[in-house]
Design a protein around this motif. Structure first.
Motif, PDB file in Angstrom:
ATOM      1  N   UNK A  96       0.841  -1.204   0.000  1.00  0.00           N
ATOM      2  CA  UNK A  96       0.000   0.000   0.000  1.00  0.00           C
ATOM      3  C   UNK A  96       0.877   1.255   0.000  1.00  0.00           C
ATOM      4  N   UNK A  97       1.863   1.304   0.885  1.00  0.00           N
ATOM      5  CA  UNK A  97       2.763   2.464   0.967  1.00  0.00           C
ATOM      6  C   UNK A  97       3.504   2.663  -0.352  1.00  0.00           C
ATOM      7  N   UNK A  98       3.946   1.561  -0.965  1.00  0.00           N
ATOM      8  CA  UNK A  98       4.641   1.649  -2.247  1.00  0.00           C
ATOM      9  C   UNK A  98       3.753   2.262  -3.310  1.00  0.00           C
ATOM     10  N   UNK A  99       2.488   1.867  -3.330  1.00  0.00           N
ATOM     11  CA  UNK A  99       1.561   2.419  -4.322  1.00  0.00           C
ATOM     12  C   UNK A  99       1.326   3.907  -4.081  1.00  0.00           C
ATOM     13  N   UNK A 100       1.247   4.312  -2.817  1.00  0.00           N
ATOM     14  CA  UNK A 100       1.101   5.735  -2.496  1.00  0.00           C
ATOM     15  C   UNK A 100       2.324   6.504  -2.984  1.00  0.00           C
ATOM     16  N   UNK A 101       3.512   5.982  -2.736  1.00  0.00           N
ATOM     17  CA  UNK A 101       4.741   6.651  -3.166  1.00  0.00           C
ATOM     18  C   UNK A 101       4.817   6.731  -4.689  1.00  0.00           C
ATOM     19  N   UNK A 204      -9.483  10.293  -0.449  1.00  0.00           N
ATOM     20  CA  UNK A 204     -10.259  11.355  -1.105  1.00  0.00           C
ATOM     21  C   UNK A 204      -9.521  12.693  -0.992  1.00  0.00           C
ATOM     22  N   UNK A 205      -8.935  12.933   0.174  1.00  0.00           N
ATOM     23  CA  UNK A 205      -8.178  14.177   0.392  1.00  0.00           C
ATOM     24  C   UNK A 205      -7.021  14.276  -0.591  1.00  0.00           C
ATOM     25  N   UNK A 206      -6.334  13.156  -0.811  1.00  0.00           N
ATOM     26  CA  UNK A 206      -5.236  13.129  -1.783  1.00  0.00           C
ATOM     27  C   UNK A 206      -5.754  13.393  -3.197  1.00  0.00           C
ATOM     28  N   UNK A 207      -6.886  12.788  -3.535  1.00  0.00           N
ATOM     29  CA  UNK A 207      -7.441  12.971  -4.882  1.00  0.00           C
ATOM     30  C   UNK A 207      -7.803  14.424  -5.148  1.00  0.00           C
ATOM     31  N   UNK A 210      -4.246  16.119  -5.657  1.00  0.00           N
ATOM     32  CA  UNK A 210      -3.349  15.569  -6.675  1.00  0.00           C
ATOM     33  C   UNK A 210      -4.196  15.051  -7.838  1.00  0.00           C
ATOM     34  N   UNK A 211      -4.193  15.755  -8.943  1.00  0.00           N
ATOM     35  CA  UNK A 211      -5.086  15.459 -10.058  1.00  0.00           C
ATOM     36  C   UNK A 211      -4.912  14.052 -10.621  1.00  0.00           C
ATOM     37  N   UNK A 212      -3.685  13.558 -10.644  1.00  0.00           N
ATOM     38  CA  UNK A 212      -3.422  12.259 -11.271  1.00  0.00           C
ATOM     39  C   UNK A 212      -3.358  11.114 -10.256  1.00  0.00           C
ATOM     40  N   UNK A 213      -3.861  11.328  -9.057  1.00  0.00           N
ATOM     41  CA  UNK A 213      -3.708  10.341  -7.993  1.00  0.00           C
ATOM     42  C   UNK A 213      -4.411   9.023  -8.311  1.00  0.00           C
ATOM     43  N   UNK A 214      -5.657   9.079  -8.703  1.00  0.00           N
ATOM     44  CA  UNK A 214      -6.373   7.875  -9.123  1.00  0.00           C
ATOM     45  C   UNK A 214      -6.726   6.924  -7.985  1.00  0.00           C
TER      46      UNK A 214
END
Length: 227
Positions: A96-101, A204-207, A210-214
């Protein structure tokens, strides 16, 4: 030009028959790509295990400004993991952390404070004996400070989220207030349902910022594994 730096492996892709291109977050140069020839062969000098996600490295690299892909002169692991690859709960958190990074580290510029935060977080997770159920939530929350969108209060987050149609549930709000500003080891026990609500709202906060967060594909597995 030869340069020394520390690195955190993000991921790699196979290249040709026995090579890889690894994406590594470096302390001196930000996120960079490195080609490693022959690493997937039986006689490889550097083993593929060195390029597993979140591996902490000491590197000597050939770095040329403006180049898309660089080469590694020397590489060694500076902290062999004791638990992350061997405990399913921790390895799920690590994925999960890797995907966030992968989705947030875009800049090819150094950010030593962010690098140190990520490194210290990985080391804490590897060394934790128990009660790391809230680690991924605290990681998401703390990282917003380094990415530039940390809210001052839970109420500020709640107000902005509501503008985008993401209501903050009572359980998520109460949990975030408990975790706000706490170190990893100080997190209280929070029930699974509230933790799942908190991670959803933080994503949701990240999305929003960050436009390309997905979407985060590893979240479903993490929810099943962490009790």
């Amino acid at each position: 030009m030869l340069s020394k730096t520390q690195g955190i492996v993000i991921n790699y892709v196979k290249y040709k028959e026995s090579s890889i291109i690894a994406k590594i977050y470096t302390k001196e140069f930000g996120i960079q790509s490195y080609i490693e020839n022959g690493v997937r062969s039986a006689r490889a000098k550097n083993k593929i295990a060195l390029f597993q996600p979140l591996t902490l490295l000491d590197l000597v690299i050939y770095h040329k400004k403006g180049k898309d892909i660089h080469r590694i002169a020397e590489i060694k692991c500076n902290h062999p993991f004791e638990t992350i690859p061997y405990e399913i709960a921790k390895s799920s958190v690590a994925i999960f952390v890797t995907e966030i990074l992968t989705k947030t580290l875009r800049e090819e510029t150094p950010n030593e404070q962010l690098f140190d935060f990520v490194e210290e977080s990985i080391l804490w997770l590897d060394g934790a004996n128990k009660h790391f159920e809230c680690f991924h939530i605290q990681f998401l929350l703390a990282m917003t400070a380094y990415l530039g969108f940390l809210p001052e209060t839970v109420e500020e987050m709640e107000e902005e989220l509501s503008l985008y149609g993401y209501p903050l549930t009572k359980g998520a709000k109460a949990g975030l207030q408990l975790l706000w500003g706490l170190e990893y080891g100080d997190a209280p026990r929070i029930d699974r349902h509230s933790r799942n609500e908190m991670v959803e709202i933080l994503l949701h906060w990240y999305k929003i910022h960050l436009e390309t967060f997905g979407e985060i594909k590893s979240l479903a597995v993490l929810k099943e594994i962490l009790h």
